[in-house]
Motif scaffolding. Sequence first.
Motif, PDB file in Angstrom:
ATOM      1  N   LYS A   1      60.936  22.881  36.737  1.00  0.00           N
ATOM      2  CA  LYS A   1      62.278  23.143  36.221  1.00  0.00           C
ATOM      3  C   LYS A   1      62.467  22.421  34.886  1.00  0.00           C
ATOM      4  N   TRP A   2      62.657  23.140  33.819  1.00  0.00           N
ATOM      5  CA  TRP A   2      62.577  24.571  33.642  1.00  0.00           C
ATOM      6  C   TRP A   2      61.765  24.817  32.393  1.00  0.00           C
ATOM      7  N   PHE A   3      60.457  24.612  32.500  1.00  0.00           N
ATOM      8  CA  PHE A   3      59.569  24.828  31.364  1.00  0.00           C
ATOM      9  C   PHE A   3      58.144  25.048  31.861  1.00  0.00           C
ATOM     10  N   TRP A   4      57.299  25.505  30.929  1.00  0.00           N
ATOM     11  CA  TRP A   4      55.885  25.739  31.207  1.00  0.00           C
ATOM     12  C   TRP A   4      55.048  24.719  30.445  1.00  0.00           C
ATOM     13  N   GLN A   5      54.080  24.133  31.121  1.00  0.00           N
ATOM     14  CA  GLN A   5      53.169  23.181  30.502  1.00  0.00           C
ATOM     15  C   GLN A   5      51.761  23.789  30.501  1.00  0.00           C
TER      16      GLN A   5
ATOM     17  N   LEU B   1      58.923  16.189  19.829  1.00  0.00           N
ATOM     18  CA  LEU B   1      58.742  16.279  21.281  1.00  0.00           C
ATOM     19  C   LEU B   1      59.998  16.794  21.973  1.00  0.00           C
ATOM     20  N   TYR B   2      61.166  16.474  21.430  1.00  0.00           N
ATOM     21  CA  TYR B   2      62.435  16.937  21.995  1.00  0.00           C
ATOM     22  C   TYR B   2      62.436  18.462  22.115  1.00  0.00           C
ATOM     23  N   LYS B   3      61.817  19.138  21.154  1.00  0.00           N
ATOM     24  CA  LYS B   3      61.749  20.601  21.192  1.00  0.00           C
ATOM     25  C   LYS B   3      60.491  21.081  21.914  1.00  0.00           C
ATOM     26  N   SER B   4      59.343  20.487  21.593  1.00  0.00           N
ATOM     27  CA  SER B   4      58.090  20.996  22.146  1.00  0.00           C
ATOM     28  C   SER B   4      57.939  20.718  23.636  1.00  0.00           C
TER      29      SER B   4
ATOM     30  N   ALA C   1      60.501  20.735  25.727  1.00  0.00           N
ATOM     31  CA  ALA C   1      61.602  21.449  26.395  1.00  0.00           C
ATOM     32  C   ALA C   1      62.783  20.570  26.778  1.00  0.00           C
ATOM     33  N   CYS C   2      62.915  19.369  26.172  1.00  0.00           N
ATOM     34  CA  CYS C   2      64.119  18.565  26.410  1.00  0.00           C
ATOM     35  C   CYS C   2      65.357  19.320  25.938  1.00  0.00           C
TER      36      CYS C   2
ATOM     37  N   THR D   1      74.239  14.837  27.262  1.00  0.00           N
ATOM     38  CA  THR D   1      73.793  14.865  25.872  1.00  0.00           C
ATOM     39  C   THR D   1      73.046  13.589  25.517  1.00  0.00           C
ATOM     40  N   PHE D   2      72.153  13.687  24.540  1.00  0.00           N
ATOM     41  CA  PHE D   2      71.441  12.508  24.034  1.00  0.00           C
ATOM     42  C   PHE D   2      72.265  11.767  22.975  1.00  0.00           C
ATOM     43  N   LYS D   3      73.222  12.485  22.379  1.00  0.00           N
ATOM     44  CA  LYS D   3      73.957  11.890  21.264  1.00  0.00           C
ATOM     45  C   LYS D   3      74.842  10.734  21.747  1.00  0.00           C
ATOM     46  N   GLY D   4      74.644   9.580  21.127  1.00  0.00           N
ATOM     47  CA  GLY D   4      75.494   8.437  21.393  1.00  0.00           C
ATOM     48  C   GLY D   4      75.331   7.783  22.738  1.00  0.00           C
TER      49      GLY D   4
END
Length: 316
Positions: free
Chosen positions: A111-115, A228-231, A233-234, A249-252
């Motif tokens: 959940k929820w990505f492919w490695q 890495l945040y994009k690659s 799947a974060c 959210t990661f912000k703040g």
Amino acid sequence: MNWFMNWLLPKGTSTVAAEVDALLQFIIVVSIILFIIVVGGTALFVVLYRKKKQEQVDFTKDLSHNTKLEIIWTVIPLILVTIVFFWGFKSYMKIRLAPGDAIEIKVTAQKWFWQFDYPDGVSNTNELVVPAGVPVKLVMSSQDVIHSFFVPNFRVKMDVLPNRYTVAWFEATENGVYDLFCAEYCGTGHSKMLGKVRVVSEPEYAAWLEENSSFGEGMSLAELGAKLYKSKACVTCHSVDGSPLVGPTFKGVFGHTVKLNDGSSVKADENYLRESILKPQAKVVEGFQPVMPTYQSILKPREVDALIEYIKSLGE
């Protein structure tokens, strides 16, 4: 019928696509013919044998059976089903048995990505890069629930199960980027479990492997974390603009006190972020479900540090 198949399905770009399409076309044509015979015949009889005004109705004598008719409606469907079975079984075995020279890639779904893990040690998330004209064998397993690996253009679909391996293979015939879906409902983020299959030439594939074997070299930790945040799947579950998604959210978040589902609170420091990445069920943020998978076997130590630095760079 080719125009209909092109409208019904995306363009087939694998060596097995034409065979799968031919079987589907046969089933569709036979179904249309049988539909016309049954429905058309019924309509015709309704018109021809309808009762007319002032007409005397004469009932036919009772019939127990009609041997010839019973043989016809038994033998014809049996022949059609037998053709579909053996044709389908031949195609199924062709899809199941990978050539001996196929490139073997380990596929892990969660959940929820492919490695995707390559033989040379390269790892990638949500993008499967393969060479055109070369068979690729996928050895697949799930970390949590049942998923399903589905690439419509290749006519490849295989369930991905926890605690066991399933195998599929394909040989792409054309360069391009093709959609990858999870075709088995796997939770709240199912619709976002999307990926791509990028088919390139063999020289481009070799160059991609070489480039990604040294991924992150020369970057600062925060720069690597942003990639890495994009690659990894974060981005699927965590925003960086303050809006809540499946996860917070990661912000703040760094440096602030976070309320947890069990009623306690914790300061979001480096140790908290590290634990949340590697053991996400240990401290679940209030208002969110405990659905995040562990990245323990997916991220290298430097990559964990990079993600932490990136989150810190988004402000306290």
